[in-house]
Design a protein around this motif. Structure first.
Motif, PDB file in Angstrom:
ATOM      1  N   ILE A   3      63.622  84.645  82.900  1.00 26.33           N
ATOM      2  CA  ILE A   3      63.463  85.958  83.531  1.00 26.33           C
ATOM      3  C   ILE A   3      63.320  87.013  82.442  1.00 26.33           C
ATOM      4  CG2 ILE A   3      64.502  87.677  85.061  1.00 26.33           C
ATOM      5  CD1 ILE A   3      66.098  85.417  86.361  1.00 26.33           C
ATOM      6  N   LEU A   4      62.306  87.838  82.565  1.00 32.68           N
ATOM      7  CA  LEU A   4      62.064  88.920  81.607  1.00 32.68           C
ATOM      8  C   LEU A   4      62.349  90.258  82.270  1.00 32.68           C
ATOM      9  CD1 LEU A   4      60.848  89.890  78.838  1.00 32.68           C
ATOM     10  CD2 LEU A   4      58.651  90.039  80.045  1.00 32.68           C
ATOM     11  N   ILE A   5      63.191  91.076  81.626  1.00 31.74           N
ATOM     12  CA  ILE A   5      63.433  92.447  82.085  1.00 31.74           C
ATOM     13  C   ILE A   5      62.876  93.383  81.025  1.00 31.74           C
ATOM     14  CG2 ILE A   5      65.168  94.152  82.749  1.00 31.74           C
ATOM     15  CD1 ILE A   5      66.951  91.842  83.657  1.00 31.74           C
ATOM     16  N   THR A   6      62.068  94.340  81.448  1.00 33.39           N
ATOM     17  CA  THR A   6      61.392  95.206  80.485  1.00 33.39           C
ATOM     18  C   THR A   6      61.835  96.657  80.634  1.00 33.39           C
ATOM     19  OG1 THR A   6      59.430  95.944  81.744  1.00 33.39           O
ATOM     20  CG2 THR A   6      59.386  93.706  80.877  1.00 33.39           C
ATOM     21  N   ALA A  35      64.628  90.183  77.093  1.00 30.63           N
ATOM     22  CA  ALA A  35      64.423  91.631  77.140  1.00 30.63           C
ATOM     23  C   ALA A  35      63.166  91.968  76.355  1.00 30.63           C
ATOM     24  CB  ALA A  35      65.615  92.366  76.543  1.00 30.63           C
ATOM     25  N   LEU A  36      62.312  92.797  76.939  1.00 34.22           N
ATOM     26  CA  LEU A  36      61.140  93.321  76.240  1.00 34.22           C
ATOM     27  C   LEU A  36      61.409  94.797  75.982  1.00 34.22           C
ATOM     28  CD1 LEU A  36      58.218  92.828  75.212  1.00 34.22           C
ATOM     29  CD2 LEU A  36      57.424  93.533  77.482  1.00 34.22           C
ATOM     30  N   VAL A  37      61.590  95.162  74.707  1.00 32.12           N
ATOM     31  CA  VAL A  37      62.050  96.513  74.374  1.00 32.12           C
ATOM     32  C   VAL A  37      61.238  97.095  73.220  1.00 32.12           C
ATOM     33  CG1 VAL A  37      64.406  96.004  75.140  1.00 32.12           C
ATOM     34  CG2 VAL A  37      63.802  95.691  72.730  1.00 32.12           C
ATOM     35  N   SER A  38      61.327  98.409  73.078  1.00 36.63           N
ATOM     36  CA  SER A  38      60.668  99.104  71.977  1.00 36.63           C
ATOM     37  C   SER A  38      61.412  98.855  70.670  1.00 36.63           C
ATOM     38  CB  SER A  38      60.614 100.605  72.267  1.00 36.63           C
ATOM     39  OG  SER A  38      61.921 101.115  72.459  1.00 36.63           O
ATOM     40  N   LYS A  39      60.785  99.215  69.575  1.00 28.37           N
ATOM     41  CA  LYS A  39      61.349  98.959  68.250  1.00 28.37           C
ATOM     42  C   LYS A  39      62.712  99.615  68.080  1.00 28.37           C
ATOM     43  CE  LYS A  39      60.254  99.364  63.307  1.00 28.37           C
ATOM     44  NZ  LYS A  39      59.245  99.833  62.317  1.00 28.37           N
ATOM     45  N   VAL A  40      62.880 100.828  68.608  1.00 27.65           N
ATOM     46  CA  VAL A  40      64.131 101.559  68.409  1.00 27.65           C
ATOM     47  C   VAL A  40      65.315 100.829  69.040  1.00 27.65           C
ATOM     48  CG1 VAL A  40      63.930 103.014  70.485  1.00 27.65           C
ATOM     49  CG2 VAL A  40      65.178 103.861  68.494  1.00 27.65           C
ATOM     50  N   ASN A  41      65.063 100.041  70.075  1.00 21.88           N
ATOM     51  CA  ASN A  41      66.149  99.357  70.789  1.00 21.88           C
ATOM     52  C   ASN A  41      66.286  97.878  70.443  1.00 21.88           C
ATOM     53  OD1 ASN A  41      67.167 101.531  72.418  1.00 21.88           O
ATOM     54  ND2 ASN A  41      65.289 101.402  73.625  1.00 21.88           N
ATOM     55  N   GLN A  64      49.754  90.772  69.806  1.00 19.88           N
ATOM     56  CA  GLN A  64      51.000  90.209  69.280  1.00 19.88           C
ATOM     57  C   GLN A  64      52.084  90.211  70.355  1.00 19.88           C
ATOM     58  OE1 GLN A  64      52.104  91.630  65.345  1.00 19.88           O
ATOM     59  NE2 GLN A  64      54.276  91.468  65.846  1.00 19.88           N
ATOM     60  N   THR A  65      52.183  91.323  71.093  1.00 19.52           N
ATOM     61  CA  THR A  65      53.163  91.396  72.181  1.00 19.52           C
ATOM     62  C   THR A  65      52.802  90.420  73.291  1.00 19.52           C
ATOM     63  OG1 THR A  65      53.556  93.738  71.674  1.00 19.52           O
ATOM     64  CG2 THR A  65      54.302  92.940  73.813  1.00 19.52           C
ATOM     65  N   LEU A  66      51.528  90.368  73.642  1.00 17.18           N
ATOM     66  CA  LEU A  66      51.068  89.446  74.685  1.00 17.18           C
ATOM     67  C   LEU A  66      51.402  88.001  74.327  1.00 17.18           C
ATOM     68  CD1 LEU A  66      49.456  88.700  77.236  1.00 17.18           C
ATOM     69  CD2 LEU A  66      47.370  88.825  75.847  1.00 17.18           C
ATOM     70  N   ASN A  67      51.137  87.611  73.104  1.00 17.76           N
ATOM     71  CA  ASN A  67      51.397  86.229  72.690  1.00 17.76           C
ATOM     72  C   ASN A  67      52.889  85.909  72.707  1.00 17.76           C
ATOM     73  OD1 ASN A  67      48.689  85.615  72.330  1.00 17.76           O
ATOM     74  ND2 ASN A  67      48.677  86.275  70.186  1.00 17.76           N
ATOM     75  N   ALA A  68      53.716  86.888  72.341  1.00 13.78           N
ATOM     76  CA  ALA A  68      55.165  86.669  72.351  1.00 13.78           C
ATOM     77  C   ALA A  68      55.675  86.460  73.776  1.00 13.78           C
ATOM     78  CB  ALA A  68      55.878  87.846  71.701  1.00 13.78           C
ATOM     79  N   VAL A  69      55.140  87.236  74.724  1.00 14.26           N
ATOM     80  CA  VAL A  69      55.547  87.085  76.123  1.00 14.26           C
ATOM     81  C   VAL A  69      55.035  85.756  76.680  1.00 14.26           C
ATOM     82  CG1 VAL A  69      55.362  88.050  78.452  1.00 14.26           C
ATOM     83  CG2 VAL A  69      55.687  89.577  76.494  1.00 14.26           C
ATOM     84  N   LYS A  70      53.793  85.415  76.361  1.00 14.38           N
ATOM     85  CA  LYS A  70      53.234  84.131  76.817  1.00 14.38           C
ATOM     86  C   LYS A  70      54.078  82.958  76.326  1.00 14.38           C
ATOM     87  CE  LYS A  70      48.261  84.923  77.420  1.00 14.38           C
ATOM     88  NZ  LYS A  70      46.920  84.584  76.878  1.00 14.38           N
ATOM     89  N   LYS A  71      54.479  83.020  75.071  1.00 14.44           N
ATOM     90  CA  LYS A  71      55.242  81.940  74.451  1.00 14.44           C
ATOM     91  C   LYS A  71      56.576  81.714  75.157  1.00 14.44           C
ATOM     92  CE  LYS A  71      57.006  80.489  69.922  1.00 14.44           C
ATOM     93  NZ  LYS A  71      57.177  80.890  68.490  1.00 14.44           N
ATOM     94  N   ALA A  72      57.119  82.759  75.765  1.00 16.40           N
ATOM     95  CA  ALA A  72      58.428  82.660  76.424  1.00 16.40           C
ATOM     96  C   ALA A  72      58.363  81.949  77.773  1.00 16.40           C
ATOM     97  CB  ALA A  72      59.020  84.056  76.596  1.00 16.40           C
TER      98      ALA A  72
END
Length: 312
Positions: A3-6, A35-41, A64-72
């Motif tokens: 489960i991904l929470i963004t 968790a999918l979060v911005s750099k600051v968090n 890069q973000t797309l590939n990281a989410v796909k990989k999960a």
């Protein structure tokens, strides 16, 4: 189940989403919660007990973000804040169930949406975020107890400045552009004077990277007894807050960090409904939240009274 929470915006916005992370992990203990979060968090999210893995949302590197989410291999996503780029990433990642508020044009990229009308401020941001969990299970338990963020005790700042057992009181006069209601620097100095009048206390002024002008102004007016600190990282700031008795600030990121750690807060909010604590109250115990609306009825003496009560 993965489960991904963004929540890929500011610090306070991410903190108001922590109860959603908590309730989802409690309800689905065998699931892996991302968790999918911005750099600051990013570093902060890695410290949260009920988040299993953190993915960086890099606005400048879509693929890069797309590939990281796909990989999960995510099966369900819940987004508390949406935009078109996020929607495209989740859609292209072939996530079967994509939950989001029914807001903005980007909602067409999600297949499970909830009409909330957050601008009407019928509840807090925390509760709006929690409502999204009901799409998965209408009977899900949404109750949570502070603190939502627990850190190993770190006395580095206290030891470095030889503070012993003094009560550390943080004053954060900046706001990084995230609040429309704030005191003047002179008001904060008056509150600092009240803190110093209490026994066994230490005033620490804190500043973020966007608060340099305010920091420079304070240095010309500051009492020599006080400490001025600009935390090198967000996690360093969290450790200092965790070792403090009270944080005094406007409605901004540090207020929400203190809330997550269940530290007492005195907070100043703008006088519009959207900017009020009815929308942006933080997540510490209610009896630790001392919220003031900065309007024509506001009196600084009321905040002075609370400081004395908290530190007595």
């Amino acid at each position: 189940m993965n489960i991904l929470i963004t929540r890929h915006d500011k610090i306070g916005d991410f903190i108001t989403t922590l109860p959603l992370f908590f309730t989802i992990k409690r309800h689905y203990p065998q699931a892996k919660v991302f968790a999918l979060v911005s750099k600051v968090n990013f570093e902060l999210a890695e410290q949260v007990d009920f988040i299993d893995e953190v993915i960086l949302y890099d606005t400048n590197h879509f693929l890069q973000t797309l590939n990281a989410v796909k990989k999960a291999n995510i099966e369900i996503s819940i987004s508390a804040f949406i935009d078109t780029q996020l929607g495209c990433i989740l859609l292209l990642s072939r996530i079967k169930t994509r939950i989001a508020p029914a807001t903005k044009l980007a909602q067409v990229l999600f297949n499970k949406t909830l009409k909330q009308r957050r601008s009407q401020v019928e509840k807090t941001e925390v509760l709006y975020n929690l409502d999204l969990a009901k799409i998965l299970d209408k009977d899900i338990n949404l109750i949570f107890k502070p603190p939502l963020l627990t850190l190993t005790k770190n006395n580095h700042f206290r030891n470095k400045h030889q503070l012993g057992n003094k009560k550390i009181v943080l004053l954060h006069p900046g706001y990084g552009g995230s609040s429309d209601g704030n005191l003047t620097l002179e008001n904060y100095i008056e509150l600092a004077n009240t803190v110093r009048e209490q026994n066994n206390t230490q005033v620490v002024w804190t500043f973020g990277p966007d608060d340099l002008n305010t920091k420079n102004q304070l240095q010309a007016l500051n009492s020599k007894e006080d400490l001025i600190y600009q935390p090198p990282t967000l996690l360093d700031f969290c450790h200092l807050i965790n070792d403090s008795e009270l944080l005094i600030s406007t409605s901004t990121g540090p207020m929400h960090l203190a809330g997550a750690l269940n530290i007492e807060t005195i907070s100043f909010f703008g006088d519009s409904l959207f900017a009020s604590p009815k929308r942006w109250a933080t997540v510490n115990d209610l009896n630790k939240q001392h919220n003031f609306i900065f309007d024509t009825h506001f009196k600084l003496v009321d905040a002075v009274y609370v400081i004395r009560e908290v530190l007595c």
